[in-house]
Design a protein around this motif. Structure first.
Motif, PDB file in Angstrom:
ATOM      1  N   THR A   1      40.549  48.977  30.157  1.00 31.05           N
ATOM      2  CA  THR A   1      41.521  49.001  31.251  1.00 31.05           C
ATOM      3  C   THR A   1      42.920  48.857  30.644  1.00 31.05           C
ATOM      4  O   THR A   1      43.128  48.052  29.741  1.00 31.05           O
ATOM      5  CB  THR A   1      41.225  47.828  32.209  1.00 31.05           C
ATOM      6  N   SER A   2      43.873  49.627  31.164  1.00 32.11           N
ATOM      7  CA  SER A   2      45.236  49.548  30.624  1.00 32.11           C
ATOM      8  C   SER A   2      45.915  48.264  31.110  1.00 32.11           C
ATOM      9  O   SER A   2      45.513  47.664  32.116  1.00 32.11           O
ATOM     10  CB  SER A   2      46.038  50.777  31.053  1.00 32.11           C
ATOM     11  N   ALA A   3      46.965  47.873  30.385  1.00 36.16           N
ATOM     12  CA  ALA A   3      47.642  46.608  30.699  1.00 36.16           C
ATOM     13  C   ALA A   3      48.255  46.621  32.097  1.00 36.16           C
ATOM     14  O   ALA A   3      48.228  45.618  32.811  1.00 36.16           O
ATOM     15  CB  ALA A   3      48.715  46.331  29.652  1.00 36.16           C
ATOM     16  N   ASP A   4      48.788  47.767  32.521  1.00 34.83           N
ATOM     17  CA  ASP A   4      49.392  47.828  33.863  1.00 34.83           C
ATOM     18  C   ASP A   4      48.319  47.706  34.943  1.00 34.83           C
ATOM     19  O   ASP A   4      48.521  47.057  35.966  1.00 34.83           O
ATOM     20  CB  ASP A   4      50.246  49.097  34.043  1.00 34.83           C
ATOM     21  N   GLU A   5      47.148  48.291  34.704  1.00 31.85           N
ATOM     22  CA  GLU A   5      46.066  48.147  35.687  1.00 31.85           C
ATOM     23  C   GLU A   5      45.525  46.717  35.692  1.00 31.85           C
ATOM     24  O   GLU A   5      45.177  46.179  36.745  1.00 31.85           O
ATOM     25  CB  GLU A   5      44.937  49.149  35.425  1.00 31.85           C
ATOM     26  N   GLY A   6      45.476  46.100  34.512  1.00 34.28           N
ATOM     27  CA  GLY A   6      45.038  44.699  34.442  1.00 34.28           C
ATOM     28  C   GLY A   6      45.962  43.816  35.265  1.00 34.28           C
ATOM     29  O   GLY A   6      45.514  42.924  36.000  1.00 34.28           O
ATOM     30  N   GLN A   7      47.249  44.073  35.166  1.00 38.11           N
ATOM     31  CA  GLN A   7      48.224  43.300  35.940  1.00 38.11           C
ATOM     32  C   GLN A   7      48.030  43.543  37.444  1.00 38.11           C
ATOM     33  O   GLN A   7      48.097  42.621  38.260  1.00 38.11           O
ATOM     34  CB  GLN A   7      49.651  43.706  35.523  1.00 38.11           C
ATOM     35  N   PHE A   8      47.766  44.807  37.787  1.00 40.86           N
ATOM     36  CA  PHE A   8      47.545  45.155  39.200  1.00 40.86           C
ATOM     37  C   PHE A   8      46.322  44.407  39.759  1.00 40.86           C
ATOM     38  O   PHE A   8      46.379  43.803  40.838  1.00 40.86           O
ATOM     39  CB  PHE A   8      47.349  46.675  39.338  1.00 40.86           C
ATOM     40  N   LEU A   9      45.216  44.441  39.015  1.00 37.43           N
ATOM     41  CA  LEU A   9      43.993  43.775  39.482  1.00 37.43           C
ATOM     42  C   LEU A   9      44.222  42.278  39.669  1.00 37.43           C
ATOM     43  O   LEU A   9      43.794  41.676  40.658  1.00 37.43           O
ATOM     44  CB  LEU A   9      42.848  43.995  38.481  1.00 37.43           C
ATOM     45  N   ASN A  10      44.907  41.682  38.694  1.00 39.91           N
ATOM     46  CA  ASN A  10      45.157  40.249  38.737  1.00 39.91           C
ATOM     47  C   ASN A  10      45.939  39.871  40.001  1.00 39.91           C
ATOM     48  O   ASN A  10      45.584  38.922  40.712  1.00 39.91           O
ATOM     49  CB  ASN A  10      45.918  39.850  37.463  1.00 39.91           C
ATOM     50  N   LEU A  11      46.960  40.651  40.303  1.00 39.85           N
ATOM     51  CA  LEU A  11      47.775  40.345  41.485  1.00 39.85           C
ATOM     52  C   LEU A  11      46.997  40.617  42.771  1.00 39.85           C
ATOM     53  O   LEU A  11      47.037  39.827  43.719  1.00 39.85           O
ATOM     54  CB  LEU A  11      49.070  41.176  41.454  1.00 39.85           C
ATOM     55  N   LEU A  12      46.252  41.724  42.780  1.00 36.27           N
ATOM     56  CA  LEU A  12      45.459  42.071  43.972  1.00 36.27           C
ATOM     57  C   LEU A  12      44.482  40.947  44.322  1.00 36.27           C
ATOM     58  O   LEU A  12      44.350  40.551  45.483  1.00 36.27           O
ATOM     59  CB  LEU A  12      44.693  43.378  43.716  1.00 36.27           C
ATOM     60  N   LEU A  13      43.793  40.438  43.294  1.00 35.63           N
ATOM     61  CA  LEU A  13      42.804  39.382  43.535  1.00 35.63           C
ATOM     62  C   LEU A  13      43.462  38.132  44.126  1.00 35.63           C
ATOM     63  O   LEU A  13      42.887  37.474  44.999  1.00 35.63           O
ATOM     64  CB  LEU A  13      42.083  39.049  42.231  1.00 35.63           C
ATOM     65  N   LYS A  14      44.657  37.836  43.656  1.00 34.95           N
ATOM     66  CA  LYS A  14      45.376  36.679  44.213  1.00 34.95           C
ATOM     67  C   LYS A  14      45.812  36.967  45.651  1.00 34.95           C
ATOM     68  O   LYS A  14      45.733  36.100  46.520  1.00 34.95           O
ATOM     69  CB  LYS A  14      46.583  36.340  43.341  1.00 34.95           C
ATOM     70  N   LEU A  15      46.256  38.202  45.896  1.00 32.17           N
ATOM     71  CA  LEU A  15      46.720  38.548  47.247  1.00 32.17           C
ATOM     72  C   LEU A  15      45.605  38.425  48.286  1.00 32.17           C
ATOM     73  O   LEU A  15      45.857  38.062  49.429  1.00 32.17           O
ATOM     74  CB  LEU A  15      47.276  39.986  47.270  1.00 32.17           C
ATOM     75  N   ILE A  16      44.380  38.772  47.877  1.00 33.03           N
ATOM     76  CA  ILE A  16      43.277  38.718  48.849  1.00 33.03           C
ATOM     77  C   ILE A  16      42.499  37.396  48.743  1.00 33.03           C
ATOM     78  O   ILE A  16      41.464  37.239  49.383  1.00 33.03           O
ATOM     79  CB  ILE A  16      42.314  39.932  48.722  1.00 33.03           C
ATOM     80  N   ASN A  17      42.992  36.477  47.933  1.00 37.02           N
ATOM     81  CA  ASN A  17      42.327  35.176  47.767  1.00 37.02           C
ATOM     82  C   ASN A  17      40.862  35.321  47.373  1.00 37.02           C
ATOM     83  O   ASN A  17      40.002  34.626  47.920  1.00 37.02           O
ATOM     84  CB  ASN A  17      42.408  34.353  49.063  1.00 37.02           C
ATOM     85  N   ALA A  18      40.586  36.220  46.459  1.00 38.56           N
ATOM     86  CA  ALA A  18      39.198  36.465  46.076  1.00 38.56           C
ATOM     87  C   ALA A  18      38.612  35.239  45.378  1.00 38.56           C
ATOM     88  O   ALA A  18      39.294  34.547  44.612  1.00 38.56           O
ATOM     89  CB  ALA A  18      39.129  37.669  45.145  1.00 38.56           C
ATOM     90  N   LYS A  19      37.337  35.002  45.648  1.00 33.95           N
ATOM     91  CA  LYS A  19      36.657  33.867  45.015  1.00 33.95           C
ATOM     92  C   LYS A  19      35.336  34.321  44.397  1.00 33.95           C
ATOM     93  O   LYS A  19      35.033  34.004  43.264  1.00 33.95           O
ATOM     94  CB  LYS A  19      36.423  32.786  46.075  1.00 33.95           C
ATOM     95  N   ASN A  20      34.570  35.082  45.171  1.00 34.57           N
ATOM     96  CA  ASN A  20      33.282  35.553  44.656  1.00 34.57           C
ATOM     97  C   ASN A  20      33.375  37.056  44.385  1.00 34.57           C
ATOM     98  O   ASN A  20      33.575  37.844  45.317  1.00 34.57           O
ATOM     99  CB  ASN A  20      32.184  35.267  45.687  1.00 34.57           C
ATOM    100  N   THR A  21      33.252  37.447  43.118  1.00 32.77           N
ATOM    101  CA  THR A  21      33.493  38.848  42.759  1.00 32.77           C
ATOM    102  C   THR A  21      32.386  39.402  41.871  1.00 32.77           C
ATOM    103  O   THR A  21      31.565  38.666  41.341  1.00 32.77           O
ATOM    104  CB  THR A  21      34.845  39.001  42.009  1.00 32.77           C
ATOM    105  N   MET A  22      32.421  40.716  41.728  1.00 27.29           N
ATOM    106  CA  MET A  22      31.459  41.381  40.839  1.00 27.29           C
ATOM    107  C   MET A  22      32.223  42.443  40.044  1.00 27.29           C
ATOM    108  O   MET A  22      33.169  43.040  40.559  1.00 27.29           O
ATOM    109  CB  MET A  22      30.365  42.068  41.669  1.00 27.29           C
ATOM    110  N   GLU A  23      31.787  42.652  38.795  1.00 24.01           N
ATOM    111  CA  GLU A  23      32.345  43.758  38.011  1.00 24.01           C
ATOM    112  C   GLU A  23      31.200  44.552  37.412  1.00 24.01           C
ATOM    113  O   GLU A  23      30.305  43.985  36.774  1.00 24.01           O
ATOM    114  CB  GLU A  23      33.258  43.228  36.897  1.00 24.01           C
TER     115      GLU A  23
END
Ligand code: SAM
Ligand code: CA
Length: 245
Positions: A61-83
């Motif tokens: 994953t590129s650094a800009d996408e990593g930053q996007f995912l990190n912020l998205l997860l915080k925005l939606i208050n994610a707690k239980n996830t899968m990859e």
């Protein structure tokens, strides 16, 4: 953004593992250097640099996408996830850093060896306790989870970044596992821009092989009334699906 005239640049970026669809190398570098690298956590930088030396680094994953995912997860208050699709763990680490202390990531990959390249860095970052890594093909495990009603509607966020020829098979199962209001992110849905390439365009073999599967996925998601969608040109394209029924 299309580059024109004297500003035109070859659409081949220098950044290892990047898959930006921006037409200008300079603009992509500008984003990385202005907004991404200065804010990138030390552990993610270390993992990015270690991964850059690996022969399959194009998968990361590129650094800009990593930053996007990190912020998205915080925005939606994610707690239980899968990859699904871990490789050396760059998106996994960006997820783990975003989740609360008691957050969880069920991480699936057929290859543990590559995960173990990133694991010491993930451990050093103090977030390994959030990760439950399972080695093996994702589909049979998803089938087991679908058979167990306790998993239904239990995930806040699911990131899919593995075998593109199975994305529609994953979607059939994940739609039951993600909660209503939760998000599934399908990665690489713009597939190197090949989706709109002429039939006779010279494409790498794997790009050509997976292209039809990505086209089918995009068509199916566009008419799936169980989700709201947004296809973003971040990285190689990510389609966010918010389950609504
Ligand atoms: N998200 C990762 C990152 O940030 O570096 C990149 C994942 S890479 C593009 C795709 C991964 O999917 C590979 O590590 C591969 O081993 C894994 N994979 C391929 N087929 C799979 C399957 N059937 N089930 C689970 N993982 C699979
Ligand atoms: Ca990807």
């Amino acid at each position: 953004m299309a580059a024109t005239g004297e500003l035109a640049q070859p659409a081949k970026h220098q950044e290892v593992g990047h898959k930006s669809l921006l037409q200008s190398d300079a603009l992509y570098q500008y984003i990385l250097e202005t907004s991404v690298y200065p804010r990138e956590p030390e552990s993610m930088k270390e993992l990015r640099e270690v991964t850059a030396k690996h022969p399959w680094n194009l998968m990361t994953t590129s650094a800009d996408e990593g930053q996007f995912l990190n912020l998205l997860l915080k925005l939606i208050n994610a707690k239980n996830t899968m990859e699904i699709g871990v490789y050396t763990g760059y998106s996994l680490l960006s997820t783990a850093l975003a989740l609360p202390e008691d957050g969880k990531i069920l991480a699936l990959d057929i290859n543990r060896e590559n995960y173990e390249i990133g694991l010491p860095i993930i451990e050093k970052a103090g977030v390994a306790h959030k990760i439950d890594f399972r080695e093996g093909p994702a589909l049979p495990l998803l089938d087991q989870m679908v058979d167990d009603l306790s998993f239904h509607g239990s995930f806040d966020f699911i990131f899919v970044d593995a075998d593109k020829d199975n994305y529609l098979n994953y979607h059939k199962r994940l739609i039951d596992l993600v909660k209503i209001g939760g998000v599934i992110g399908y990665d690489n849905t713009l597939w190197n821009g090949s989706l709109v390439a002429p039939a006779d365009a010279p494409l790498r073999k794997y790009v050509r092989y997976y292209r039809d599967f990505v086209l089918e996925l995009n068509k199916a998601l566009a008419v799936d009334s169980r989700v709201e969608i947004c296809q973003l040109p971040v990285g190689d394209g990510i389609t966010l699906c918010r389950r609504i029924s």
